[in-house]
Design a protein around this motif. Sequence first.
Motif, PDB file in Angstrom:
ATOM      1  N   ILE A   1      11.543  63.915  56.880  1.00  0.00           N
ATOM      2  CA  ILE A   1      10.335  64.653  56.485  1.00  0.00           C
ATOM      3  C   ILE A   1       9.343  63.784  55.710  1.00  0.00           C
ATOM      4  N   ALA A   2       9.837  62.804  54.989  1.00  0.00           N
ATOM      5  CA  ALA A   2       8.935  61.921  54.240  1.00  0.00           C
ATOM      6  C   ALA A   2       8.053  61.096  55.176  1.00  0.00           C
ATOM      7  N   GLU A   3       8.467  60.941  56.446  1.00  0.00           N
ATOM      8  CA  GLU A   3       7.670  60.193  57.420  1.00  0.00           C
ATOM      9  C   GLU A   3       6.504  61.007  57.966  1.00  0.00           C
ATOM     10  N   PHE A   4       6.539  62.331  57.805  1.00  0.00           N
ATOM     11  CA  PHE A   4       5.440  63.174  58.288  1.00  0.00           C
ATOM     12  C   PHE A   4       4.256  62.997  57.349  1.00  0.00           C
ATOM     13  N   ARG A   5       3.174  62.441  57.889  1.00  0.00           N
ATOM     14  CA  ARG A   5       2.001  62.140  57.062  1.00  0.00           C
ATOM     15  C   ARG A   5       0.888  63.165  57.205  1.00  0.00           C
ATOM     16  N   GLY A   6       1.069  64.147  58.048  1.00  0.00           N
ATOM     17  CA  GLY A   6       0.047  65.169  58.209  1.00  0.00           C
ATOM     18  C   GLY A   6      -1.130  64.729  59.052  1.00  0.00           C
ATOM     19  N   GLU A   7      -0.990  63.608  59.795  1.00  0.00           N
ATOM     20  CA  GLU A   7      -2.087  63.140  60.644  1.00  0.00           C
ATOM     21  C   GLU A   7      -2.272  64.051  61.859  1.00  0.00           C
ATOM     22  N   GLY A   8      -1.185  64.644  62.310  1.00  0.00           N
ATOM     23  CA  GLY A   8      -1.218  65.646  63.368  1.00  0.00           C
ATOM     24  C   GLY A   8      -0.578  66.901  62.803  1.00  0.00           C
ATOM     25  N   THR A   9      -0.310  67.863  63.650  1.00  0.00           N
ATOM     26  CA  THR A   9       0.321  69.081  63.158  1.00  0.00           C
ATOM     27  C   THR A   9       1.823  68.877  63.024  1.00  0.00           C
ATOM     28  N   PHE A  10       2.433  69.637  62.145  1.00  0.00           N
ATOM     29  CA  PHE A  10       3.885  69.579  62.006  1.00  0.00           C
ATOM     30  C   PHE A  10       4.532  70.023  63.310  1.00  0.00           C
ATOM     31  N   ALA A  11       3.956  71.036  63.952  1.00  0.00           N
ATOM     32  CA  ALA A  11       4.513  71.544  65.209  1.00  0.00           C
ATOM     33  C   ALA A  11       4.571  70.436  66.261  1.00  0.00           C
ATOM     34  N   ALA A  12       3.516  69.668  66.401  1.00  0.00           N
ATOM     35  CA  ALA A  12       3.497  68.577  67.384  1.00  0.00           C
ATOM     36  C   ALA A  12       4.528  67.513  67.017  1.00  0.00           C
ATOM     37  N   TRP A  13       4.664  67.221  65.734  1.00  0.00           N
ATOM     38  CA  TRP A  13       5.616  66.206  65.276  1.00  0.00           C
ATOM     39  C   TRP A  13       7.049  66.617  65.595  1.00  0.00           C
ATOM     40  N   VAL A  14       7.406  67.841  65.278  1.00  0.00           N
ATOM     41  CA  VAL A  14       8.776  68.288  65.532  1.00  0.00           C
ATOM     42  C   VAL A  14       9.015  68.486  67.032  1.00  0.00           C
ATOM     43  N   LYS A  15       7.991  68.846  67.787  1.00  0.00           N
ATOM     44  CA  LYS A  15       8.138  68.956  69.242  1.00  0.00           C
ATOM     45  C   LYS A  15       8.401  67.589  69.860  1.00  0.00           C
ATOM     46  N   ARG A  16       7.752  66.546  69.341  1.00  0.00           N
ATOM     47  CA  ARG A  16       8.015  65.197  69.844  1.00  0.00           C
ATOM     48  C   ARG A  16       9.465  64.802  69.586  1.00  0.00           C
ATOM     49  N   ILE A  17       9.953  65.129  68.402  1.00  0.00           N
ATOM     50  CA  ILE A  17      11.353  64.836  68.071  1.00  0.00           C
ATOM     51  C   ILE A  17      12.268  65.567  69.048  1.00  0.00           C
ATOM     52  N   ALA A  18      12.006  66.845  69.265  1.00  0.00           N
ATOM     53  CA  ALA A  18      12.836  67.648  70.170  1.00  0.00           C
ATOM     54  C   ALA A  18      12.763  67.109  71.594  1.00  0.00           C
ATOM     55  N   ALA A  19      11.564  66.765  72.043  1.00  0.00           N
ATOM     56  CA  ALA A  19      11.399  66.245  73.400  1.00  0.00           C
ATOM     57  C   ALA A  19      12.184  64.955  73.580  1.00  0.00           C
ATOM     58  N   ARG A  20      12.132  64.092  72.589  1.00  0.00           N
ATOM     59  CA  ARG A  20      12.875  62.829  72.685  1.00  0.00           C
ATOM     60  C   ARG A  20      14.379  63.068  72.684  1.00  0.00           C
ATOM     61  N   LEU A  21      14.840  64.019  71.889  1.00  0.00           N
ATOM     62  CA  LEU A  21      16.268  64.352  71.895  1.00  0.00           C
ATOM     63  C   LEU A  21      16.682  64.901  73.258  1.00  0.00           C
ATOM     64  N   TYR A  22      15.840  65.748  73.839  1.00  0.00           N
ATOM     65  CA  TYR A  22      16.151  66.299  75.157  1.00  0.00           C
ATOM     66  C   TYR A  22      16.182  65.194  76.204  1.00  0.00           C
ATOM     67  N   VAL A  23      15.222  64.275  76.124  1.00  0.00           N
ATOM     68  CA  VAL A  23      15.178  63.178  77.083  1.00  0.00           C
ATOM     69  C   VAL A  23      16.444  62.335  76.978  1.00  0.00           C
ATOM     70  N   ARG A  24      16.900  62.071  75.764  1.00  0.00           N
ATOM     71  CA  ARG A  24      18.153  61.313  75.601  1.00  0.00           C
ATOM     72  C   ARG A  24      19.309  62.041  76.276  1.00  0.00           C
TER      73      ARG A  24
END
Length: 191
Positions: free
Chosen positions: A67-90
């Motif tokens: 969470i400390a890496e989230f800088r608020g440059e985009g939305t939190f929703a987009a940030w966590v969706k990217r994490i989820a998408a990458r986990l799914y891709v793995r």
Amino acid sequence: MAQSRAVTGLHDVELAALAAAGDRAAFGELVRRHGSAVRGLLRRMGAQPSTADDIAQDAFLTAFERIAEFRGEGTFAAWVKRIAARLYVRKWRKDSRMTDEVEQDDEGHGGEVSTVSRIDLDEAMKSLSEQERLCVSLCYGAGLSHAEAAETIGAPLGTVKSHVKRGLDKLRLRLAPAEGAGRDAERQGHV
């Protein structure tokens, strides 16, 4: 009780800052706000509901740890969706390595057209091949650029662009109103 009411009125960036400082209630509010959107993205990417739930949970755990890496440059929703998408891709890549039949199986189902007149996006996404669904979901659901999606799934940029284009073309065809229905509406002055 007053503390839980206090976090519900805060912006995601404020909640993330509180969560980074150790406030679990603030992070819990972020999960409450965005959990269903993350699970929905994963289901559109092709995950079964139980898998989507598991990966969403893993994504939020990863988000909490980072969470400390989230800088608020985009939305939190987009940030966590990217994490989820990458986990799914793995997971998808791991599963694809286990069986060679995935591509052949999906190609046989990619072009089927439902006879139901009203088709929602989730149903239309199921008509795409697994690769098309994955690429379209990464680029339009998770907000990754074509280059980021290519890097995430380990595919050439041109391949990702082709999958996205074919996928979008198929979706347009599936979701477009019936040809006669559009003309009838125009004739009646409704369009």
